[in-house]
Design a protein around this motif. Structure first.
Motif, PDB file in Angstrom:
ATOM      1  N   LEU A 156      -1.364  -1.869  -1.421  1.00 14.00           N
ATOM      2  CA  LEU A 156      -1.196  -0.431  -1.666  1.00 14.00           C
ATOM      3  C   LEU A 156      -1.105   0.344  -0.358  1.00 14.00           C
ATOM      4  CD1 LEU A 156      -3.677   0.162  -4.617  1.00 14.00           C
ATOM      5  CD2 LEU A 156      -1.182   0.237  -4.700  1.00 14.00           C
ATOM      6  N   SER A 157      -1.911  -0.032   0.634  1.00  9.73           N
ATOM      7  CA  SER A 157      -1.941   0.716   1.888  1.00  9.73           C
ATOM      8  C   SER A 157      -0.715   0.466   2.753  1.00  9.73           C
ATOM      9  CB  SER A 157      -3.209   0.386   2.680  1.00  9.73           C
ATOM     10  OG  SER A 157      -3.173  -0.943   3.147  1.00  9.73           O
ATOM     11  N   SER A 158       0.058  -0.564   2.453  1.00 12.22           N
ATOM     12  CA  SER A 158       1.199  -0.896   3.307  1.00 12.22           C
ATOM     13  C   SER A 158       2.558  -0.584   2.675  1.00 12.22           C
ATOM     14  CB  SER A 158       1.133  -2.379   3.694  1.00 12.22           C
ATOM     15  OG  SER A 158       1.230  -3.204   2.552  1.00 12.22           O
ATOM     16  N   GLN A 159       2.596   0.059   1.516  1.00 11.96           N
ATOM     17  CA  GLN A 159       3.858   0.308   0.813  1.00 11.96           C
ATOM     18  C   GLN A 159       4.826   1.199   1.592  1.00 11.96           C
ATOM     19  OE1 GLN A 159       4.945  -1.332  -1.831  1.00 11.96           O
ATOM     20  NE2 GLN A 159       3.037  -2.458  -1.745  1.00 11.96           N
ATOM     21  N   THR A 160       4.331   2.302   2.146  1.00 12.63           N
ATOM     22  CA  THR A 160       5.195   3.219   2.894  1.00 12.63           C
ATOM     23  C   THR A 160       5.762   2.523   4.121  1.00 12.63           C
ATOM     24  OG1 THR A 160       3.847   5.067   2.145  1.00 12.63           O
ATOM     25  CG2 THR A 160       5.304   5.480   4.005  1.00 12.63           C
ATOM     26  N   ARG A 161       4.921   1.777   4.808  1.00  8.07           N
ATOM     27  CA  ARG A 161       5.333   1.033   5.996  1.00  8.07           C
ATOM     28  C   ARG A 161       6.425   0.024   5.623  1.00  8.07           C
ATOM     29  NH1 ARG A 161       2.482  -0.673  10.986  1.00  8.07           N
ATOM     30  NH2 ARG A 161       0.787   0.649  10.286  1.00  8.07           N
ATOM     31  N   LYS A 162       6.190  -0.740   4.580  1.00  7.51           N
ATOM     32  CA  LYS A 162       7.160  -1.766   4.167  1.00  7.51           C
ATOM     33  C   LYS A 162       8.513  -1.151   3.817  1.00  7.51           C
ATOM     34  CE  LYS A 162       3.883  -5.154   2.369  1.00  7.51           C
ATOM     35  NZ  LYS A 162       3.362  -5.791   1.164  1.00  7.51           N
TER      36      LYS A 162
END
Length: 176
Positions: A156-162
């Motif tokens: 969840l915490s890495s979705q924007t980054r991905k």
């Protein structure tokens, strides 16, 4: 002879996994660097009062994986055009910085940054800082290997980054 690389690229939770998957990486530690407190805590760093940024310290075998390869991995995990944080993580404690541990690393980092600027991947200037390494303080245990300990929260915490990285690199992982 082992070497150490230190990279800040936003939340350290998101910076471990991309490096952890490569041969030649001996250890990766989440921590804090670049500030003035000698015993920073997560809460103090997040408050913005310590001057530290979240970072990862990577011990590696340069005979197996080069510093240049680590720089390529680093650029492909960050938004080097955003000096005020990374993705949903905002503030000085999330600023992108390459902390060099030798003059050779400094030269390689500067060259790599220029190559990225010349590549055309980004229209905005590359603002990632390249600074001399200063004391690194290991983060609390619950921050270590976060993607393994809390895979759902990590995802969840890495979705924007991905999403951002996919848009920029879209199949060009090794071209920086």
């Amino acid at each position: 002879m082992k070497e150490t690389a230190i990279f800040a690229g936003g939340c350290f939770w998101c910076m471990i996994k991309p490096f952890d998957q490569h041969p030649g990486i001996d250890s990766i530690v989440s921590g804090y660097t670049g500030g003035h407190d000698e015993k920073p805590t997560y809460e103090a760093v997040c408050s913005g009062k310590t001057g530290h940024t979240e970072a990862v310290k990577i011990d590696f075998d340069p005979k197996v994986i080069s510093y240049e390869q680590l720089l390529t991995i680093y650029w492909q995990q960050t938004d080097p055009t955003d000096a005020f944080g990374q993705f949903e993580d905002r503030g000085d404690s999330y600023r992108p910085v390459i902390f060099y541990t030798s003059e050779t690393q400094k030269e390689m980092a500067l060259k790599s940054k220029q190559n990225l600027a010349d590549s055309g991947y980004y229209l905005d200037p590359i603002v990632t800082k390249i600074e001399k390494a200063v004391p690194f303080y290991e983060a609390e245990d619950y921050h270590q290997d976060f993607y393994k300990k809390n895979p759902e929260r990590y995802s969840l915490s890495s979705q924007t980054r991905k999403a951002f990285l996919k848009k920029v690199w879209d199949g060009n992982e090794n071209e920086a």
